[in-house]
Design a protein around this motif. Structure first.
Motif, PDB file in Angstrom:
ATOM      1  N   ALA A 315       0.813  -1.225   0.000  1.00 30.77           N
ATOM      2  CA  ALA A 315       0.000   0.000   0.000  1.00 30.77           C
ATOM      3  C   ALA A 315       0.842   1.269   0.000  1.00 30.77           C
ATOM      4  O   ALA A 315       0.309   2.368   0.022  1.00 30.77           O
ATOM      5  N   SER A 316       2.181   1.144  -0.012  1.00 30.74           N
ATOM      6  CA  SER A 316       3.066   2.298  -0.137  1.00 30.74           C
ATOM      7  C   SER A 316       4.110   1.959  -1.203  1.00 30.74           C
ATOM      8  O   SER A 316       5.298   1.817  -0.910  1.00 30.74           O
ATOM      9  N   PRO A 317       3.681   1.791  -2.426  1.00 26.53           N
ATOM     10  CA  PRO A 317       4.554   1.224  -3.456  1.00 26.53           C
ATOM     11  C   PRO A 317       5.639   2.186  -3.936  1.00 26.53           C
ATOM     12  O   PRO A 317       5.348   3.319  -4.324  1.00 26.53           O
ATOM     13  N   ASN A 318       6.866   1.747  -3.887  1.00 26.02           N
ATOM     14  CA  ASN A 318       7.981   2.538  -4.374  1.00 26.02           C
ATOM     15  C   ASN A 318       8.349   2.043  -5.774  1.00 26.02           C
ATOM     16  O   ASN A 318       9.443   1.528  -6.002  1.00 26.02           O
ATOM     17  N   ASP A 325      -6.631  -1.215 -10.328  1.00 26.68           N
ATOM     18  CA  ASP A 325      -7.126  -1.498  -8.975  1.00 26.68           C
ATOM     19  C   ASP A 325      -6.219  -2.414  -8.167  1.00 26.68           C
ATOM     20  O   ASP A 325      -6.696  -3.256  -7.407  1.00 26.68           O
ATOM     21  N   ASN A 326      -4.911  -2.237  -8.292  1.00 23.19           N
ATOM     22  CA  ASN A 326      -3.943  -2.991  -7.494  1.00 23.19           C
ATOM     23  C   ASN A 326      -3.145  -1.999  -6.653  1.00 23.19           C
ATOM     24  O   ASN A 326      -2.401  -1.175  -7.196  1.00 23.19           O
ATOM     25  N   ARG A 327      -3.289  -2.073  -5.350  1.00 19.20           N
ATOM     26  CA  ARG A 327      -2.661  -1.090  -4.473  1.00 19.20           C
ATOM     27  C   ARG A 327      -1.160  -1.295  -4.305  1.00 19.20           C
ATOM     28  O   ARG A 327      -0.502  -0.517  -3.622  1.00 19.20           O
ATOM     29  N   ILE A 369       1.789  13.105 -22.547  1.00 19.72           N
ATOM     30  CA  ILE A 369       0.817  13.463 -23.586  1.00 19.72           C
ATOM     31  C   ILE A 369       1.511  14.178 -24.745  1.00 19.72           C
ATOM     32  O   ILE A 369       1.289  13.872 -25.919  1.00 19.72           O
ATOM     33  N   GLU A 370       2.390  15.123 -24.405  1.00 19.96           N
ATOM     34  CA  GLU A 370       3.067  15.913 -25.442  1.00 19.96           C
ATOM     35  C   GLU A 370       4.009  15.059 -26.287  1.00 19.96           C
ATOM     36  O   GLU A 370       4.188  15.309 -27.487  1.00 19.96           O
ATOM     37  N   HIS A 371       4.617  14.049 -25.672  1.00 23.16           N
ATOM     38  CA  HIS A 371       5.596  13.224 -26.378  1.00 23.16           C
ATOM     39  C   HIS A 371       5.031  11.860 -26.777  1.00 23.16           C
ATOM     40  O   HIS A 371       5.769  10.989 -27.229  1.00 23.16           O
ATOM     41  N   ARG A 372       3.729  11.666 -26.567  1.00 22.53           N
ATOM     42  CA  ARG A 372       3.039  10.428 -26.950  1.00 22.53           C
ATOM     43  C   ARG A 372       3.769   9.177 -26.435  1.00 22.53           C
ATOM     44  O   ARG A 372       3.990   8.210 -27.173  1.00 22.53           O
ATOM     45  N   LEU A 373       4.106   9.221 -25.162  1.00 21.55           N
ATOM     46  CA  LEU A 373       4.824   8.097 -24.554  1.00 21.55           C
ATOM     47  C   LEU A 373       3.874   6.944 -24.267  1.00 21.55           C
ATOM     48  O   LEU A 373       2.766   7.154 -23.762  1.00 21.55           O
ATOM     49  N   GLU A 374       4.310   5.746 -24.560  1.00 18.33           N
ATOM     50  CA  GLU A 374       3.512   4.558 -24.274  1.00 18.33           C
ATOM     51  C   GLU A 374       3.966   3.945 -22.950  1.00 18.33           C
ATOM     52  O   GLU A 374       5.170   3.853 -22.686  1.00 18.33           O
ATOM     53  N   PRO A 375       3.032   3.515 -22.110  1.00 14.76           N
ATOM     54  CA  PRO A 375       3.407   2.900 -20.834  1.00 14.76           C
ATOM     55  C   PRO A 375       3.828   1.452 -21.013  1.00 14.76           C
ATOM     56  O   PRO A 375       3.652   0.863 -22.084  1.00 14.76           O
ATOM     57  N   SER A 376       4.366   0.889 -19.960  1.00 16.22           N
ATOM     58  CA  SER A 376       4.633  -0.545 -19.929  1.00 16.22           C
ATOM     59  C   SER A 376       3.299  -1.288 -19.897  1.00 16.22           C
ATOM     60  O   SER A 376       2.230  -0.672 -19.798  1.00 16.22           O
ATOM     61  N   ALA A 377       3.357  -2.603 -19.958  1.00 10.55           N
ATOM     62  CA  ALA A 377       2.139  -3.391 -19.803  1.00 10.55           C
ATOM     63  C   ALA A 377       1.636  -3.267 -18.372  1.00 10.55           C
ATOM     64  O   ALA A 377       2.428  -3.172 -17.419  1.00 10.55           O
ATOM     65  N   ALA A 378       0.323  -3.261 -18.203  1.00 15.93           N
ATOM     66  CA  ALA A 378      -0.256  -3.210 -16.856  1.00 15.93           C
ATOM     67  C   ALA A 378       0.084  -4.500 -16.110  1.00 15.93           C
ATOM     68  O   ALA A 378       0.212  -5.571 -16.710  1.00 15.93           O
ATOM     69  N   ILE A 379       0.243  -4.398 -14.802  1.00 13.50           N
ATOM     70  CA  ILE A 379       0.526  -5.570 -13.979  1.00 13.50           C
ATOM     71  C   ILE A 379      -0.695  -5.879 -13.119  1.00 13.50           C
ATOM     72  O   ILE A 379      -1.493  -4.991 -12.807  1.00 13.50           O
ATOM     73  N   GLN A 380      -0.844  -7.115 -12.750  1.00 18.10           N
ATOM     74  CA  GLN A 380      -1.939  -7.526 -11.871  1.00 18.10           C
ATOM     75  C   GLN A 380      -1.406  -8.574 -10.898  1.00 18.10           C
ATOM     76  O   GLN A 380      -0.407  -9.246 -11.176  1.00 18.10           O
ATOM     77  N   GLY A 381      -2.089  -8.720  -9.752  1.00 23.42           N
ATOM     78  CA  GLY A 381      -1.697  -9.725  -8.775  1.00 23.42           C
ATOM     79  C   GLY A 381      -0.343  -9.423  -8.169  1.00 23.42           C
ATOM     80  O   GLY A 381       0.126  -8.292  -8.153  1.00 23.42           O
ATOM     81  N   GLU A 382       0.327 -10.453  -7.662  1.00 28.62           N
ATOM     82  CA  GLU A 382       1.673 -10.279  -7.125  1.00 28.62           C
ATOM     83  C   GLU A 382       2.659 -10.151  -8.286  1.00 28.62           C
ATOM     84  O   GLU A 382       2.521 -10.823  -9.304  1.00 28.62           O
ATOM     85  N   PHE A 383       3.640  -9.287  -8.139  1.00 30.45           N
ATOM     86  CA  PHE A 383       4.559  -9.046  -9.251  1.00 30.45           C
ATOM     87  C   PHE A 383       5.929  -8.627  -8.733  1.00 30.45           C
ATOM     88  O   PHE A 383       6.065  -8.149  -7.600  1.00 30.45           O
TER      89      PHE A 383
END
Length: 447
Positions: A315-318, A325-327, A369-383
């Protein structure tokens, strides 16, 4: 201000003798001067030394070259929308949140309120308007006159101190109802709308959610609320603490920032398309946050104690991962309808300057937004956090990263970033000048 505006303000300040004219410093602490109501209403110019904006949390200052060798003055210019009678003050008194402007009229680059206004203006130039909400966690403790001793919760109505089993409780046993009743009354008097309130996971830890809206307004409201909390607590013989991690073996306190972006003219959330699906702008906003969070960590986690919170990842992710919806992710997409699609930045602690944290988070999203950057793939569960999405885990590492960041200087100006690093380096040095109880307890016997 128009004559009608002056007349209205004079009516609002009837019976007031003094005005606290304050502006947030680097750490979000109210700094300023007290002015007579007469002088305030006459519009007399109020000036403050530039160096005050870089004042360290201990009270000292970095070398004067970081704020102008002459340490000249800035003008404190009250925001007409943020002038309030202080409901907790026994003496009739008011407070005005001010901008810190250069004497030539432009906003000072050392002003964190000015930095936020500049970021919002960059959105406006694109026909966009960011919308934010803050969730602030804090602890309510008994007085702590000896700082070498741990904080303790107040004595409950049953004669005992809370022991950590009251998360999400609505019981009145903690005896804090009178305190919170006055907090709510003061919020209403200051025009601070509240959404939800709850007892958080920690011992005598609470959270309040402020309603979403204009970023500058939300920063002002968060700034006022933190000030209000401490002042009302003093009246009730209590201590409110907004440290990131005031108690060991207990969850820390965050200031999560919920962010969305709308079209300025229509109010349409640009994170969702007409079919209710996520847009490319939504992805780019997340991509910008991921690209910037490591460089900006010292702006979100500004103190040595901030990393005590972040080293316990639940719940305090660094990290700069994102998830639905993954805290455990630093960037969480809460479950919501398409119209409310938003990005929650979970990195900032309760100790962060709300103006600076919101400015940095929104600037990161706009960069994407200005540089049209794409994010990494979303993660779910433990990772496992990939190396490229991990963040600095100490203040020293965060400041070194900020020092090397050309992006931070591009977005906030070299003067601000270099002054910030200089002030925070003094604070870090002051911390290392002391020996902690852990070192005496554990290491002395092994020497």
């Amino acid at each position: 201000m128009t004559t009608d505006g002056q007349r209205s303000l004079a009516q609002r300040l009837t019976g007031i003798d003094e005005i606290e004219c304050v502006t947030p410093d680097l750490n979000g602490v109210p700094r300023g001067k007290v002015m007579t109501a007469e002088g305030f209403l006459e519009g007399r110019r109020l000036q403050l030394a530039r160096g005050v904006l870089l004042q360290c949390i201990m009270g000292g200052y970095p070398p004067s070259r970081f704020y102008g060798s002459d340490d000249g003055d800035l003008a404190l210019v009250a925001d007409p929308k943020q002038i309030h009678r202080l409901p907790w003050s026994q003496q009739p008194r008011a407070l005005a949140i001010c901008d810190a402007d250069e004497l030539t009229g432009e906003s000072s680059r050392l002003s964190t309120r000015g930095q936020l206004k500049a970021v919002v203006a960059r959105y406006a130039a694109l026909g966009l308007a960011p919308v934010v909400a803050t969730e602030l966690e804090f602890f309510v403790f008994a007085p702590n006159p000896d700082p070498t001793q741990p904080f303790q919760p107040p004595m409950g109505m049953d004669g005992r101190r809370e022991d950590g089993h009251s998360a999400f409780s609505v019981s009145s046993n903690n005896g804090l109802r009178p305190f919170f009743s006055e907090v709510y009354a003061c919020m209403a008097a200051l025009g601070l709308p509240r959404d939800t309130f709850m007892h958080e996971m920690g011992v005598s830890q609470f959270e309040i959610n402020l309603l979403h809206g204009d970023p500058l307004l939300l920063a002002d409201q968060t700034f006022l609320f933190k000030h209000l909390l401490k002042e009302v607590a003093l009246k009730h013989g209590l201590t409110v603490v907004c440290m990131a991690k005031p108690l060991a073996h207990t969850p820390g306190s965050s200031m999560h920032i919920h962010q969305s972006v709308v079209e300025a003219d229509s109010g349409r959330n640009v994170f969702s398309d007409e079919a209710g699906e996520a847009t490319a702008t939504f992805r780019h906003f997340i991509g910008g946050q991921q690209a910037c969070l490591a460089d900006f960590t010292a702006l979100f986690a500004p103190n040595v104690n901030s990393y005590q919170r972040l080293c316990h990842p639940f719940a305090s992710p660094n990290n700069a991962c994102w998830s639905h919806d993954n805290r455990s992710a630093g960037l969480r997409i809460p479950a919501s309808s398409p119209v409310a699609r938003r990005v929650e930045n979970r990195l900032p602690g309760a100790d962060a300057n709300p103006y600076l944290a919101i400015a940095a988070s929104l600037a990161a999203g706009l960069y994407g937004i200005e540089h049209r950057l794409e994010p990494s793939a979303a993660i779910q569960g433990e990772f496992e956090v990939p190396d490229n999405l991990s963040l600095p885990c100490t203040l020293h590492a965060a400041l070194e990263r900020l020092k090397r960041s050309h992006l931070a200087k591009e977005l906030f100006g070299a003067e601000f970033i270099e002054g910030y690093i200089a002030s925070k380096t003094l604070e870090l040095t002051s911390f290392f000048d002391e020996i902690t109880p852990w070192e005496r307890r554990v290491l002395a016997a092994q020497a």
